[in-house]
Design an enzyme around this catalytic site. Sequence first.
Site, PDB file in Angstrom:
ATOM      1  N   GLY A  55     -38.727  -6.541 -57.009  1.00  0.00           N
ATOM      2  CA  GLY A  55     -39.257  -7.238 -58.188  1.00  0.00           C
ATOM      3  C   GLY A  55     -38.182  -7.972 -58.972  1.00  0.00           C
ATOM      4  O   GLY A  55     -38.421  -8.385 -60.102  1.00  0.00           O
TER       5      GLY A  55
ATOM      6  N   ASP B 290     -33.562  -7.692 -73.819  1.00  0.00           N
ATOM      7  CA  ASP B 290     -34.526  -8.264 -72.891  1.00  0.00           C
ATOM      8  C   ASP B 290     -35.610  -9.011 -73.671  1.00  0.00           C
ATOM      9  O   ASP B 290     -36.089  -8.536 -74.701  1.00  0.00           O
ATOM     10  CB  ASP B 290     -35.158  -7.161 -72.029  1.00  0.00           C
ATOM     11  CG  ASP B 290     -35.862  -7.716 -70.803  1.00  0.00           C
ATOM     12  OD1 ASP B 290     -35.374  -7.484 -69.688  1.00  0.00           O
ATOM     13  OD2 ASP B 290     -36.909  -8.391 -70.976  1.00  0.00           O
TER      14      ASP B 290
ATOM     15  N   HIS C 135     -29.076 -13.090 -60.966  1.00  0.00           N
ATOM     16  CA  HIS C 135     -27.716 -12.815 -61.464  1.00  0.00           C
ATOM     17  C   HIS C 135     -27.700 -11.316 -61.708  1.00  0.00           C
ATOM     18  O   HIS C 135     -28.526 -10.806 -62.483  1.00  0.00           O
ATOM     19  CB  HIS C 135     -27.434 -13.606 -62.751  1.00  0.00           C
ATOM     20  CG  HIS C 135     -26.042 -13.398 -63.299  1.00  0.00           C
ATOM     21  ND1 HIS C 135     -25.081 -14.399 -63.303  1.00  0.00           N
ATOM     22  CD2 HIS C 135     -25.461 -12.304 -63.853  1.00  0.00           C
ATOM     23  CE1 HIS C 135     -23.963 -13.919 -63.847  1.00  0.00           C
ATOM     24  NE2 HIS C 135     -24.173 -12.646 -64.177  1.00  0.00           N
TER      25      HIS C 135
ATOM     26  N   HIS D  26     -27.730  -7.717 -62.874  1.00  0.00           N
ATOM     27  CA  HIS D  26     -27.881  -7.170 -64.221  1.00  0.00           C
ATOM     28  C   HIS D  26     -28.346  -5.727 -64.131  1.00  0.00           C
ATOM     29  O   HIS D  26     -29.052  -5.345 -63.200  1.00  0.00           O
ATOM     30  CB  HIS D  26     -28.871  -7.986 -65.055  1.00  0.00           C
ATOM     31  CG  HIS D  26     -30.195  -8.227 -64.383  1.00  0.00           C
ATOM     32  ND1 HIS D  26     -30.369  -9.188 -63.421  1.00  0.00           N
ATOM     33  CD2 HIS D  26     -31.397  -7.626 -64.527  1.00  0.00           C
ATOM     34  CE1 HIS D  26     -31.629  -9.181 -63.009  1.00  0.00           C
ATOM     35  NE2 HIS D  26     -32.278  -8.225 -63.660  1.00  0.00           N
TER      36      HIS D  26
ATOM     37  N   HIS E 222     -30.463  -2.944 -66.345  1.00  0.00           N
ATOM     38  CA  HIS E 222     -31.337  -2.700 -67.489  1.00  0.00           C
ATOM     39  C   HIS E 222     -30.935  -1.359 -68.107  1.00  0.00           C
ATOM     40  O   HIS E 222     -30.819  -0.356 -67.396  1.00  0.00           O
ATOM     41  CB  HIS E 222     -32.801  -2.554 -67.054  1.00  0.00           C
ATOM     42  CG  HIS E 222     -33.391  -3.761 -66.390  1.00  0.00           C
ATOM     43  ND1 HIS E 222     -34.317  -4.568 -67.009  1.00  0.00           N
ATOM     44  CD2 HIS E 222     -33.205  -4.297 -65.164  1.00  0.00           C
ATOM     45  CE1 HIS E 222     -34.687  -5.545 -66.185  1.00  0.00           C
ATOM     46  NE2 HIS E 222     -34.025  -5.389 -65.050  1.00  0.00           N
TER      47      HIS E 222
ATOM     48  N   ASN F 201     -32.130  -4.110 -59.859  1.00  0.00           N
ATOM     49  CA  ASN F 201     -32.986  -4.515 -58.753  1.00  0.00           C
ATOM     50  C   ASN F 201     -32.238  -5.450 -57.806  1.00  0.00           C
ATOM     51  O   ASN F 201     -31.394  -6.233 -58.241  1.00  0.00           O
ATOM     52  CB  ASN F 201     -34.230  -5.229 -59.294  1.00  0.00           C
ATOM     53  CG  ASN F 201     -35.096  -4.318 -60.146  1.00  0.00           C
ATOM     54  OD1 ASN F 201     -35.326  -3.179 -59.783  1.00  0.00           O
ATOM     55  ND2 ASN F 201     -35.545  -4.814 -61.279  1.00  0.00           N
TER      56      ASN F 201
HETATM   57  P1  AMP Z   1     -35.342  -8.248 -63.058  1.00  0.00           P
HETATM   58  O1  AMP Z   1     -36.808  -8.124 -62.692  1.00  0.00           O
HETATM   59  O2  AMP Z   1     -34.576  -6.993 -62.765  1.00  0.00           O
HETATM   60  O3  AMP Z   1     -34.726  -9.491 -62.436  1.00  0.00           O
HETATM   61  O4  AMP Z   1     -35.305  -8.406 -64.624  1.00  0.00           O
HETATM   62  C1  AMP Z   1     -35.173  -9.622 -65.280  1.00  0.00           C
HETATM   63  C2  AMP Z   1     -35.394  -9.370 -66.755  1.00  0.00           C
HETATM   64  O5  AMP Z   1     -34.907 -10.479 -67.464  1.00  0.00           O
HETATM   65  C3  AMP Z   1     -36.856  -9.185 -67.151  1.00  0.00           C
HETATM   66  O6  AMP Z   1     -37.026  -7.909 -67.781  1.00  0.00           O
HETATM   67  C4  AMP Z   1     -37.113 -10.334 -68.151  1.00  0.00           C
HETATM   68  O7  AMP Z   1     -37.941  -9.957 -69.225  1.00  0.00           O
HETATM   69  C5  AMP Z   1     -35.698 -10.670 -68.614  1.00  0.00           C
HETATM   70  N1  AMP Z   1     -35.479 -12.041 -69.059  1.00  0.00           N
HETATM   71  C6  AMP Z   1     -35.861 -13.186 -68.442  1.00  0.00           C
HETATM   72  N2  AMP Z   1     -35.417 -14.259 -69.142  1.00  0.00           N
HETATM   73  C7  AMP Z   1     -34.745 -13.769 -70.216  1.00  0.00           C
HETATM   74  C8  AMP Z   1     -34.059 -14.351 -71.314  1.00  0.00           C
HETATM   75  N3  AMP Z   1     -33.967 -15.693 -71.459  1.00  0.00           N
HETATM   76  N4  AMP Z   1     -33.478 -13.550 -72.237  1.00  0.00           N
HETATM   77  C9  AMP Z   1     -33.573 -12.206 -72.111  1.00  0.00           C
HETATM   78  N5  AMP Z   1     -34.193 -11.583 -71.085  1.00  0.00           N
HETATM   79  C10 AMP Z   1     -34.781 -12.356 -70.164  1.00  0.00           C
END
Ligand code: AMP
Length: 120
Positions: A100, A36, A105, A107, A109, A94
């Site tokens: 939030g 992340d 896409h 994912h 965590h 999420n």
């Molecule tokens: P969510 O709130 O569940 O959609 O989490 C999205 C996550 O993606 C957040 O923790 C961001 O810090 C992470 N994120 C956004 N852009 C990138 C990126 N280019 N590379 C790695 N992580 C990213």
Amino acid sequence: MDLLNYDPNNVFARILRGALPCKQVYEDDFVLAFEDLKPKARVHVLVIPKGNYISSFDFYHSAPDDMLVGFHRGLASVIQSLDLKNPGYRLITNHGPDSGQEVPHFHVHILSDLFEKTFP
Ligand code: AMP
């Protein structure tokens, strides 16, 4: 956020296409895992499927069986490769603005060695 139509230009779609860099930690036929950008724990890895799924609901509702199984086996492989079975880890996913979700896409965590031991 559009929860009905997949945005092919979202950040993770671009990472999957190789159009954006990432700090990759694992890849197989079904998943890509990378660090992340703004870690919320000392270990913070994102695992994404190699397919156009907007969120957890979209993925669990519409992904074919081989993808459902392949994604979760890939997730386990990431956990194993990071050696997280002991001390342990947290999984978070999420769906939609109320959760939030920032990137449309699907994912998961993986968080371990948390900065703060809060629940949930
Ligand atoms: P969510 O709130 O569940 O959609 O989490 C999205 C996550 O993606 C957040 O923790 C961001 O810090 C992470 N994120 C956004 N852009 C990138 C990126 N280019 N590379 C790695 N992580 C990213």
